[in-house]
Structures are given as C-alpha cells and as structure tokens.
Motif scaffolding. Structure first.
Motif, PDB file in Angstrom:
ATOM      1  N   GLY A 296       0.826  -1.209   0.000  1.00  0.00           N
ATOM      2  CA  GLY A 296       0.000   0.000   0.000  1.00  0.00           C
ATOM      3  C   GLY A 296       0.857   1.254   0.000  1.00  0.00           C
ATOM      4  O   GLY A 296       1.848   1.334  -0.719  1.00  0.00           O
TER       5      GLY A 296
ATOM      6  N   HIS B 277     -10.060   0.537   3.856  1.00  0.00           N
ATOM      7  CA  HIS B 277      -8.715   1.130   3.732  1.00  0.00           C
ATOM      8  C   HIS B 277      -8.061   1.165   5.109  1.00  0.00           C
ATOM      9  O   HIS B 277      -8.078   2.198   5.791  1.00  0.00           O
TER      10      HIS B 277
ATOM     11  N   GLN C 193      -4.688  -1.374  -0.620  1.00  0.00           N
ATOM     12  CA  GLN C 193      -5.266  -0.051  -0.337  1.00  0.00           C
ATOM     13  C   GLN C 193      -5.062   0.359   1.127  1.00  0.00           C
ATOM     14  O   GLN C 193      -5.734   1.247   1.630  1.00  0.00           O
TER      15      GLN C 193
END
Ligand SMILES: Cc1ncc(COP(=O)(O)O)c(C=O)c1O
Length: 443
Positions: A94, A263, A411
C-alpha cells in the motif's frame, strides 16, 4: 519472580530473544468504547484544546515555534525511496509513511508531546492557584518575571532513559523551575551533557529505568516543593501524546489517504514504558476506531509490553521475570516493566506487539538517512519492521485473516512512527551511520 508465559505462537521466539509478532487475543471490536477503560476519549479533545491554550506561551519560550504559532508539530513524510531500500516497493505494501517525531521541535523526540505538556500544564495550574493567571487570561504570563520567581521555588523531578528527561528538563528550565532528572544507566552521555548545560541537575544511576523512576519518586515524596512527573502512571503525559492523533489524521487526509473499513491504517509505535505509544494509539483509535490497527514495537531483550500483556497477569510482569536481559542499544526502549495504567488501556485496543533485533535498528537508521535524509536515533527506527511483519509473516497473515484484511492490503496505509533523533550530536550520529553501513555491507 519467575513467570511462565502461556501457550502462544510467538512465545518460543520471544523467550529466545528472536524477532516475533504477538497478536493481542484481547483486542475487541470497538474496544475504544469498552466501559472498563479507566479513561474517556473526550479527554483527547481536552488535551488538544489545552495545547491550543498553551501555544502562545510555548511560542514565547521557544522561538523555534514561531512558524507553527506555538504548536509542537512534526511532518508526515511519504517513504517513497526509503520503502524501496526496506524491501517494501511492492503494491501489497500500500502506501508507507513516516510520522517524523524524530524532528519534533523543542526536545527532538516524541517526548516533547508528553513532557512539555505536563510541565506547562502544571505551571498553568500553579499560576492559577496563586492568582498570577486568571482562568481564560493571558497565558504568556507564565513566562513573566513574577511567574518565574514563583516557579524558581519549585522543582520538577522525573526518571528517564534520556528523552523524557530532555523534554521535561528543557520545559522546566524554560519556565524557571529547578529540575532534577534521574537517568537510568542506559542514558546516552550526550543527553546528560545537554541537560547539565541547561542547568538541570542530573542524577546518573547505575541501575535500570524502573529503579531510576523509583528513586525520583522517593525523592519527591513528602516534599511539597517537588513535582514528580510519573512516567509509570501519568495521565497528563498520556493525553499530551494523544493529541498527536488528530495532527496525523489531518496530514493523512491532506495526503489523500482514506482510512475506513476498506482502507486499513497500520501504525507502528516504538514502546518503552508505553506512555508515548499508548497515548498516540489511543488517540488514533478514538478517531478511526477499528480501521486503525495499532502495534507497539520493542527490542528483543526488552519487550516489556509484550511479555506483560501476553502473560495475562494482573501483577506487572517484567522482562527479567521471563529470563530476558533488558540489554539493548535502543536506550529509549530499555524498559523492563511497562506502565500498569497503559497496560489496562491497551488491553482491548492494541492489535499486537512485535520485537526487533538491535542490528536492524542500525540498518534502518542508515537507510532512512541515505535515502530521504531522515535523521534517527536507534530506538526511533524500530517501527520499520512493521509492514513486513503484517504483510509477510505467518502471524501477520493470521491477523489479516482474523480481521478480514487479506484483500485490502494494496489499499492500506502503513505509518511508521519515528520517535527521536534530531538532537543526536554529529559525531555520535556518524558512528550510528557507520555501524548501519557495515551491516548493510556498504563502504
Ligand atoms: C526515541 C524514543 N522512542 C520511543 C520511546 C518510548 O516511549 P515510552 O517510554 O513512553 O513508551 C522513547 C522513550 O523514551 C524514546 O526515547
């Protein structure tokens, strides 16, 4: 005492002094709202408001705070080149950031957030009690001759491995208090020298941190002119640190980072007694709830939070109780026994604790400096192990599975909290770098 740790996948490595990730079995969904917690999240907002009240006098006392209008803030830096050096270039990591408390003004470490806050809040309360400051009045009177004359009759005492002493000593002397810092044997000489130059009385103990704190406590007992900053119990320190969370949240937003169920946010916080990482973690959980996954990190021989929380014991368990030595180059984390207060607060909200070997601290120190000129002391680098533990290790995968994070890693955001370094003298820093370079096989 001798303590047997319960069966746990991390136990063998922890006891052998090998890097390990322990997952907290007591982590609860919405743990921050657990009614058994001894504190309330509204206290974080109160601390933020207090910091704003103190800002004008902080600006008066510390000219380096002019640009930030009296706020003690650090940058959030995206680890663009550093992540490659660390082996975190892949999309499965990420986004990776550094929360650069290593560069915090006033004290050069995360301890500025706790120590400066407690000393200035104490001064404010004393000035109000003595009628020098009226509630809601001009806070800059704390820096007036009248207030200084009052503070000069009082002493602030603290036990420290170095950085808390620096922040408390600097803050106390800036207001004209007498200051006594009881240093553990781990404290680096340059920290002692810096305090001595400021007129702080430094007592150097040949013993560990727990003993240094105990000596400071005994000295202060029964003397109403001594105020003891109690790192083992202080809520004031804790909430001073906690205000960092809203600062980070605003910076993440400005960087275009979303934090929610889809997220996840992973935060890696170097831990000594637990106050600084505990305060920051608590503040972040109060903002982001279960979308924030807070991990402490400790040296392999000083994992005091890990062994105590793993033990499940009501009595505090120290690293000595399980046969570890508390020997580490990471002076800020050389703590054998964690704060009982922090242990209680972290029980339902901390995701886990991982440990790191000293050599790695120097490797990461070298990488941070050579890739992005981020100047760290060894303790401050410990969080860099975090992404690897979470993304790749067996325990990390177990955590992903348990939390439903397997498909969300690309993410996700990782924030490595780098907690000190700006004040390290040049010659000392050069030695750290040389050691790091030799470990990554670079001339
Ligand atoms: C650089 C650094 N990081 C982390 C810590 C850990 O903070 P705490 O002892 O509050 O857990 C310290 C403590 O002195 C420190 O100096």
């Amino acid at each position: 005492m001798s303590v047997t740790l319960p069966n746990d996948p991390a136990r063998e490595d922890v006891l052998a002094g090998r890097p390990a990730l322990w997952l907290n079995p007591n982590l609860k969904p919405d743990g921050i709202s657990d009614p058994s917690l001894p504190i309330r999240s509204a206290q974080v907002s109160e601390a933020e408001a207090n910091w704003r009240i103190l800002a004008p006098v902080l600006k008066t006392c510390f000219p380096e705070l002019e640009a930030s209008n009296g706020m003690i803030l650090s940058q959030l830096i995206e680890a663009k080149d550093l992540r490659k050096a660390l082996g975190y270039a892949g999309p499965e990591y990420g986004r990776v950031f550094v929360k650069a408390d290593n560069d915090l003004p006033v004290a050069g470490s995360i301890k500025a957030r706790g120590g400066v806050y407690e000393v200035f809040m104490y001064a404010k309360q004393m000035a109000e009690k003595r009628g020098i400051l009226t509630p809601g009045g001009d806070i800059t009177v704390l820096a007036s001759a009248q207030a200084r004359a009052l503070f000069a009759q009082h002493t602030i005492a603290v036990g420290s491995t170095g950085n808390l002493g620096l922040s408390v000593g600097i803050a106390a002397r800036a207001l004209g208090f007498r200051a006594v810092v009881h240093m553990s044997s781990d404290a680096k000489q340059w920290k002692v020298d810096r305090l001595t130059r400021l007129g702080v009385e430094v007592v150097q103990h040949k013993a560990d941190y727990t003993t240094a704190v105990e000596c400071a406590r005994i000295d202060a007992e029964g003397d109403p002119t001594i105020y003891f900053v109690d790192d083992e119990r202080s809520e004031m320190l804790f909430f001073g640190y906690s205000a960092a969370a809203s600062e980070l949240a605003a910076q993440l937003e400005a960087a275009g980072v979303t934090v929610d169920e889809e997220h996840p946010l992973f935060i890696y916080l170097p831990c000594g007694i637990g106050g600084a990482p505990g305060g920051a973690a608590y503040g972040l959980k109060a903002i982001f709830g279960d979308a924030a996954h807070a991990f402490f990190v400790e040296p392999v021989q000083s994992p005091c939070a890990l062994v105590h929380m793993m033990s499940g014991s009501k009595e505090l368990v120290s690293v000595y109780d399980v046969g570890l030595t508390n020997r580490t180059e990471a002076d800020g984390m050389a703590v054998a026994r964690m704060s009982a207060f922090v242990a209680d607060v972290m029980k339902p909200i901390l995701s886990g604790v991982f440990t790191v070997a000293d050599d790695d601290l120097f490797r990461w120190l070298w990488m941070a400096e050579t890739t992005q000129s981020i100047r760290l002391e060894p303790s401050a680098t410990a969080g860099f192990a975090g992404p690897e533990f979470i993304v790749k290790s067996t325990q990390g995968r177990a955590y992903q599975e348990a939390q439903g994070l397997k498909d969300k890693l690309a993410q996700a955001t990782h924030v490595v909290w780098t907690t000190g370094g700006a004040f390290v003298p040049e010659d000392q820093f050069k030695q750290f770098l040389e050691r790091g370079a030799s470990l990554v096989n670079v001339d």
